[in-house]
Design a protein around this motif. Structure first.
Motif: not given
Lengths: 262, 310
Positions: A46-52, A90, A218-221, A226, A228-229
């Motif tokens: 879980f750290d880093p949590l998000l995909r890049r 993905l 920055m992008m979460a999903c 999300c 967020g981007c």
């Protein structure tokens, strides 16, 4: 679109902390278009949590390749992976560059050159010879990605911030002169790189030449969940806001869609 | 023993029974369609869609998200298409699936919540309403409803009268007494409470010497908040007699089992959907496997199992 663990076939250090990493991903390679990206889980846990998010640098046969610079925790983990190991990916995600009639100029800086190689290769396969302008901080950085572009036919110009190779300064300075070489032509300009560079490209092209830019946030999903981007748009959307979402509406935008921040 | 021997059904109140306890958390699963390539939507316990307001909301300016250790901060600002577009553009797709649909609603005033509930009450294909009284990223209303028991009770009572659908109240962790908030929802007529929403946090960019998020603060989610969420679910289960739905950093089936054993009748998966779009399927499969390996036929017998009868 797939989410799957796929085998790494190459993770090559190119110098200046830059790597290119190839993944066996036939489902993505078969359909990917220049400008699209993939989301990569850079580590387990879980750290880093998000995909890049990474733009697709090129495809070859069943493989796709990304280009990255070791900067933070995620890219450091990525740099340590070896051929044979599995990577959770993905994609392909997002829209693609649109190929248009007319002489083409590709201008990129730093890691922003990643999708431009795929774009230039796509153009070459359709008989278009693009003019390519590349910028890097110094010779070491430039030499990490320049050879792949040199392998293509076409006109290639480059600059480094410190003048250690090519023209000294920002590559954006070479753009007006190139476009002026054929002032009557309907240039198509494609750009990816640092925000200030793309803002300057957009300003040069404004009201004169169509310009497509590939944006990064920055992008979460990466899959429109999300929200967020976000980037700021010039026009109001149907929700009453001046927002665009990079993963859903982009990452490639017409430069005039964007409200460029100073 | 095959999978059919495991009974994962749970009751989350108001007559709503789910085939399994794994739901999606509002704001992390879009309107369902975004995940159709990665999950079996039909076999989800329930889909909880992105929070809907009466009118469309554009959300907050960027940057809206930032990653933190084992978590992320978000200040999306409740961007959504609004009630009308939801009913017209999103609901038909969702209605075509077998799993229950729960619509999360949010407003700036009691009146707005009442309108939303009444509007959704007329639509077919909606199994329950989840009342979001806890989003930390909007300026007006939301926070007060989520932090003052009297206001939460009043709001719940009003919405209760506007709809006959099962009503879930989603609670904020940013309160001093979570039990009091859960009781307020129960007294107001809620059929269940869900918790926790995000914890308010922030991050600073030391290079620019300013907050990373344009909104300054944002909601912390992800594995980092799981222990806090679990504690609050335990306390809420102590405080009320209605079902409790556990939310907060649930990323694996083991996390889900912890919440169920703490007293949650069902769970919602949130941030995990972002980094693992197949998370909900994997969690459901993990729960089944755990039950099979431990000869447990009925999941509901494990609800509150860690409480020792309390």
């Amino acid at each position: 679109m797939i989410q799957a663990k796929r085998q790494i076939t190459l993770n090559e250090s190119l110098g200046a902390d830059i790597y290119r990493l190839s993944i066996q991903a036939p489902e993505i390679a078969a359909t990917a278009q220049a400008g699209q990206f993939i989301m990569v889980k850079t580590g387990v846990g879980f750290d880093p949590l998000l995909r890049r998010p990474f733009s697709i640098h090129q495809t070859e046969g069943d493989e796709i390749q990304i280009l990255f610079k070791r900067l933070g925790k995620g890219t450091t983990l990525l740099s340590k992976l070896a051929a044979g190991q599995q990577l959770d990916i993905l994609g392909p995600l997002g829209n693609a560059f649109t190929l248009q009639e007319g002489p083409c100029c590709l201008i990129g800086g730093g890691m922003g050159v990643a999708p431009l190689l795929f774009l230039a290769q796509t153009m070459r396969s359709r008989g278009i010879t693009p003019h390519i302008l590349l910028g890097a901080r110094n010779k070491a950085e430039l030499m990490a990605f320049l050879p792949a572009f040199q392998a293509l036919d076409g006109s290639l110009r480059y600059a480094t911030d410190d003048g250690s190779m090519g023209q000294r300064g920002f590559i954006i300075e070479a753009l007006p002169a190139l476009l002026a070489e054929d002032n009557k032509a309907k240039w198509q300009v494609y750009s990816c790189g640092p925000y200030p560079m793309m803002r300057a490209v957009a300003a040069i092209c404004q009201h004169k030449w169509p310009c497509q830019v590939s944006m990064e946030t920055m992008m979460a999903c990466g899959i429109s969940a999300c929200l967020g981007c976000t980037i700021t748009a010039r026009n109001t959307n149907r929700k009453g806001g001046k927002y665009l979402h990079v993963c859903q509406d982009g990452p490639v935008f017409a430069a005039e869609q964007i409200e460029w921040k100073s | 023993m095959n999978d059919n021997n495991q009974d994962l059904r749970v009751d989350i109140g108001g007559g709503l029974k789910l085939n399994n306890p794994v739901m999606t958390a509002s704001g992390t699963f879009g309107y369902g369609r975004e995940f159709e390539s990665f999950t079996e939507l039909d076999s989800l316990g329930a889909i909880v869609v992105k929070g809907i307001s009466l009118r469309p909301r554009p959300g907050n300016p960027p940057p809206r998200i930032v990653e933190t250790a084992c978590g992320m901060l978000n200040a999306i600002g409740l961007e959504n298409v609004g009630l009308e577009a939801f009913i017209k553009d999103k609901l038909p797709y969702l209605k075509g699936h077998k799993c229950p649909l729960i619509v999360n609603i949010l407003g700036d005033s009691i009146e707005e919540y009442r309108h939303l509930a009444a509007g959704l009450d007329q639509e077919e294909g909606i199994s329950a309403i989840e009342l979001n009284i806890s989003c930390p990223n909007v300026k007006k209303g939301g926070v007060a409803f989520g932090s003052q028991p009297d206001l939460a009770r009043e709001l719940t009572t009003t919405v209760r009268q506007a709809t006959s659908l099962p009503l879930i109240v989603k609670l904020s962790p940013n309160v001093s007494d979570i039990g009091a908030m859960a009781r307020a929802a129960e007294t107001g007529g809620a059929n269940a409470v869900s918790l926790i929403n995000t914890l308010i946090g922030m991050a600073i960019d030391i290079r620019l010497k300013k907050p990373v998020l344009a909104n300054i603060t944002g909601g912390l989610s992800g594995p980092a908040i799981k222990p806090v969420a679990l504690r609050m679910v335990w306390q809420a289960a102590d405080a009320v007699h209605i079902p409790v739905i556990g939310i907060g950093g649930i990323s694996t089936w083991q996390d889900a089992m912890e919440f169920i054993m703490a007293g949650a009748s069902a769970i919602q998966v949130g941030t995990a959907n972002f980094f693992n779009p197949a998370a909900v399927d994997e969690i459901q499969a993990g729960i089944r496997r755990y039950m099979r390996e431990n000869n447990i036929n009925q999941l509901h017998t494990l609800i509150g199992a860690a409480r020792g009868g309390k």
